[in-house]
Design a protein around this motif. Structure first.
Motif, PDB file in Angstrom:
ATOM      1  N   GLU A   1       0.872  -1.172   0.000  1.00  0.00           N
ATOM      2  CA  GLU A   1       0.000   0.000   0.000  1.00  0.00           C
ATOM      3  C   GLU A   1       0.913   1.226   0.000  1.00  0.00           C
ATOM      4  N   PRO A   2       1.050   1.903  -1.136  1.00  0.00           N
ATOM      5  CA  PRO A   2       1.981   3.020  -1.217  1.00  0.00           C
ATOM      6  C   PRO A   2       1.435   4.275  -0.527  1.00  0.00           C
ATOM      7  N   THR A   3       2.328   5.177  -0.230  1.00  0.00           N
ATOM      8  CA  THR A   3       1.975   6.459   0.356  1.00  0.00           C
ATOM      9  C   THR A   3       2.079   7.522  -0.727  1.00  0.00           C
ATOM     10  N   ALA A   4       0.971   8.158  -1.053  1.00  0.00           N
ATOM     11  CA  ALA A   4       0.988   9.241  -2.039  1.00  0.00           C
ATOM     12  C   ALA A   4       1.632  10.465  -1.408  1.00  0.00           C
ATOM     13  N   ILE A   5       2.560  11.074  -2.134  1.00  0.00           N
ATOM     14  CA  ILE A   5       3.285  12.230  -1.630  1.00  0.00           C
ATOM     15  C   ILE A   5       2.824  13.516  -2.330  1.00  0.00           C
ATOM     16  N   GLU A   6       2.671  13.472  -3.646  1.00  0.00           N
ATOM     17  CA  GLU A   6       2.260  14.638  -4.418  1.00  0.00           C
ATOM     18  C   GLU A   6       1.216  14.247  -5.449  1.00  0.00           C
ATOM     19  N   GLY A   7       0.438  15.224  -5.863  1.00  0.00           N
ATOM     20  CA  GLY A   7      -0.535  15.026  -6.929  1.00  0.00           C
ATOM     21  C   GLY A   7      -1.763  14.268  -6.461  1.00  0.00           C
ATOM     22  N   ASN A   8      -2.597  13.898  -7.432  1.00  0.00           N
ATOM     23  CA  ASN A   8      -3.860  13.237  -7.100  1.00  0.00           C
ATOM     24  C   ASN A   8      -3.859  11.742  -7.421  1.00  0.00           C
ATOM     25  N   TRP A   9      -2.703  11.168  -7.687  1.00  0.00           N
ATOM     26  CA  TRP A   9      -2.597   9.732  -7.925  1.00  0.00           C
ATOM     27  C   TRP A   9      -2.747   9.030  -6.588  1.00  0.00           C
ATOM     28  N   LYS A  10      -3.712   8.092  -6.502  1.00  0.00           N
ATOM     29  CA  LYS A  10      -3.978   7.390  -5.244  1.00  0.00           C
ATOM     30  C   LYS A  10      -4.026   5.881  -5.475  1.00  0.00           C
ATOM     31  N   PRO A  11      -2.889   5.284  -5.768  1.00  0.00           N
ATOM     32  CA  PRO A  11      -2.893   3.830  -5.961  1.00  0.00           C
ATOM     33  C   PRO A  11      -3.236   3.107  -4.658  1.00  0.00           C
ATOM     34  N   GLU A  12      -4.000   2.029  -4.778  1.00  0.00           N
ATOM     35  CA  GLU A  12      -4.366   1.240  -3.599  1.00  0.00           C
ATOM     36  C   GLU A  12      -3.294   0.209  -3.279  1.00  0.00           C
ATOM     37  N   ARG A  13      -2.824  -0.479  -4.319  1.00  0.00           N
ATOM     38  CA  ARG A  13      -1.748  -1.469  -4.177  1.00  0.00           C
ATOM     39  C   ARG A  13      -0.796  -1.264  -5.344  1.00  0.00           C
ATOM     40  N   MET A  14       0.491  -1.510  -5.083  1.00  0.00           N
ATOM     41  CA  MET A  14       1.512  -1.280  -6.100  1.00  0.00           C
ATOM     42  C   MET A  14       2.395  -2.516  -6.229  1.00  0.00           C
ATOM     43  N   VAL A  15       2.700  -2.843  -7.489  1.00  0.00           N
ATOM     44  CA  VAL A  15       3.638  -3.917  -7.805  1.00  0.00           C
ATOM     45  C   VAL A  15       4.619  -3.357  -8.829  1.00  0.00           C
ATOM     46  N   ILE A  16       5.907  -3.582  -8.603  1.00  0.00           N
ATOM     47  CA  ILE A  16       6.932  -3.217  -9.581  1.00  0.00           C
ATOM     48  C   ILE A  16       7.779  -4.457  -9.828  1.00  0.00           C
ATOM     49  N   ILE A  17       7.903  -4.817 -11.103  1.00  0.00           N
ATOM     50  CA  ILE A  17       8.674  -5.994 -11.501  1.00  0.00           C
ATOM     51  C   ILE A  17       9.820  -5.530 -12.386  1.00  0.00           C
ATOM     52  N   GLU A  18      11.026  -5.966 -12.056  1.00  0.00           N
ATOM     53  CA  GLU A  18      12.217  -5.619 -12.840  1.00  0.00           C
ATOM     54  C   GLU A  18      12.574  -6.772 -13.765  1.00  0.00           C
ATOM     55  N   PHE A  19      12.874  -6.436 -15.015  1.00  0.00           N
ATOM     56  CA  PHE A  19      13.355  -7.404 -15.996  1.00  0.00           C
ATOM     57  C   PHE A  19      14.731  -6.951 -16.473  1.00  0.00           C
ATOM     58  N   PRO A  20      15.592  -7.873 -16.875  1.00  0.00           N
ATOM     59  CA  PRO A  20      16.932  -7.487 -17.306  1.00  0.00           C
ATOM     60  C   PRO A  20      16.933  -6.635 -18.580  1.00  0.00           C
ATOM     61  N   ALA A  21      15.874  -6.751 -19.391  1.00  0.00           N
ATOM     62  CA  ALA A  21      15.772  -5.984 -20.637  1.00  0.00           C
ATOM     63  C   ALA A  21      14.305  -5.868 -21.032  1.00  0.00           C
ATOM     64  N   ARG A  22      14.009  -4.870 -21.845  1.00  0.00           N
ATOM     65  CA  ARG A  22      12.643  -4.666 -22.340  1.00  0.00           C
ATOM     66  C   ARG A  22      12.126  -5.938 -23.039  1.00  0.00           C
ATOM     67  N   GLU A  23      13.003  -6.614 -23.744  1.00  0.00           N
ATOM     68  CA  GLU A  23      12.597  -7.822 -24.469  1.00  0.00           C
ATOM     69  C   GLU A  23      12.037  -8.877 -23.517  1.00  0.00           C
ATOM     70  N   ASN A  24      12.613  -8.993 -22.319  1.00  0.00           N
ATOM     71  CA  ASN A  24      12.102  -9.951 -21.334  1.00  0.00           C
ATOM     72  C   ASN A  24      10.703  -9.549 -20.871  1.00  0.00           C
ATOM     73  N   ALA A  25      10.516  -8.259 -20.614  1.00  0.00           N
ATOM     74  CA  ALA A  25       9.202  -7.776 -20.176  1.00  0.00           C
ATOM     75  C   ALA A  25       8.162  -7.982 -21.270  1.00  0.00           C
ATOM     76  N   GLU A  26       8.534  -7.695 -22.506  1.00  0.00           N
ATOM     77  CA  GLU A  26       7.604  -7.881 -23.623  1.00  0.00           C
ATOM     78  C   GLU A  26       7.283  -9.355 -23.835  1.00  0.00           C
ATOM     79  N   ALA A  27       8.278 -10.223 -23.655  1.00  0.00           N
ATOM     80  CA  ALA A  27       8.033 -11.671 -23.765  1.00  0.00           C
ATOM     81  C   ALA A  27       7.087 -12.124 -22.665  1.00  0.00           C
TER      82      ALA A  27
END
Length: 96
Positions: A41-67
């Motif tokens: 559950e992220p904490t909004a700091i600025e602006g009106n974006w109010k995400p409820e839950r956040m997921v961030i996934i790292e891939f070694p390259a764009r090609e991996n994410a696209e695959a």
């Protein structure tokens, strides 16, 4: 160059969403991805974006994410996520 999938979601049907939670990590690993942020559950700091839950996934390259996004074996899980959540997803390239 690394790439990141950023998911902002609200879960509408947690019981139905449990299958997605259980099965998606295998597909992330299949495409050499790893969680950076997982369902917090992220904490909004600025602006009106109010995400409820956040997921961030790292891939070694764009090609991996696209695959990952285009993997035919994952389509039913994405449909399940769409049916059980309200979500927004973006793909961003990292810095070199």
């Amino acid at each position: 160059m690394k790439a990141y999938l950023v998911l902002d979601l609200s879960v509408n049907d947690f019981g139905g969403f449990k299958k997605y939670i259980a099965e998606i990590p295998a597909f992330i690993a299949k495409h050499s991805g790893r969680y950076i942020v997982q369902g917090v559950e992220p904490t909004a700091i600025e602006g009106n974006w109010k995400p409820e839950r956040m997921v961030i996934i790292e891939f070694p390259a764009r090609e991996n994410a696209e695959a990952f996004l285009g993997d035919p074996e994952i389509k039913d899980l994405f449909k399940l996520r769409h049916a059980t959540t309200t979500s927004k997803l973006v793909l961003a390239d990292g810095c070199t």
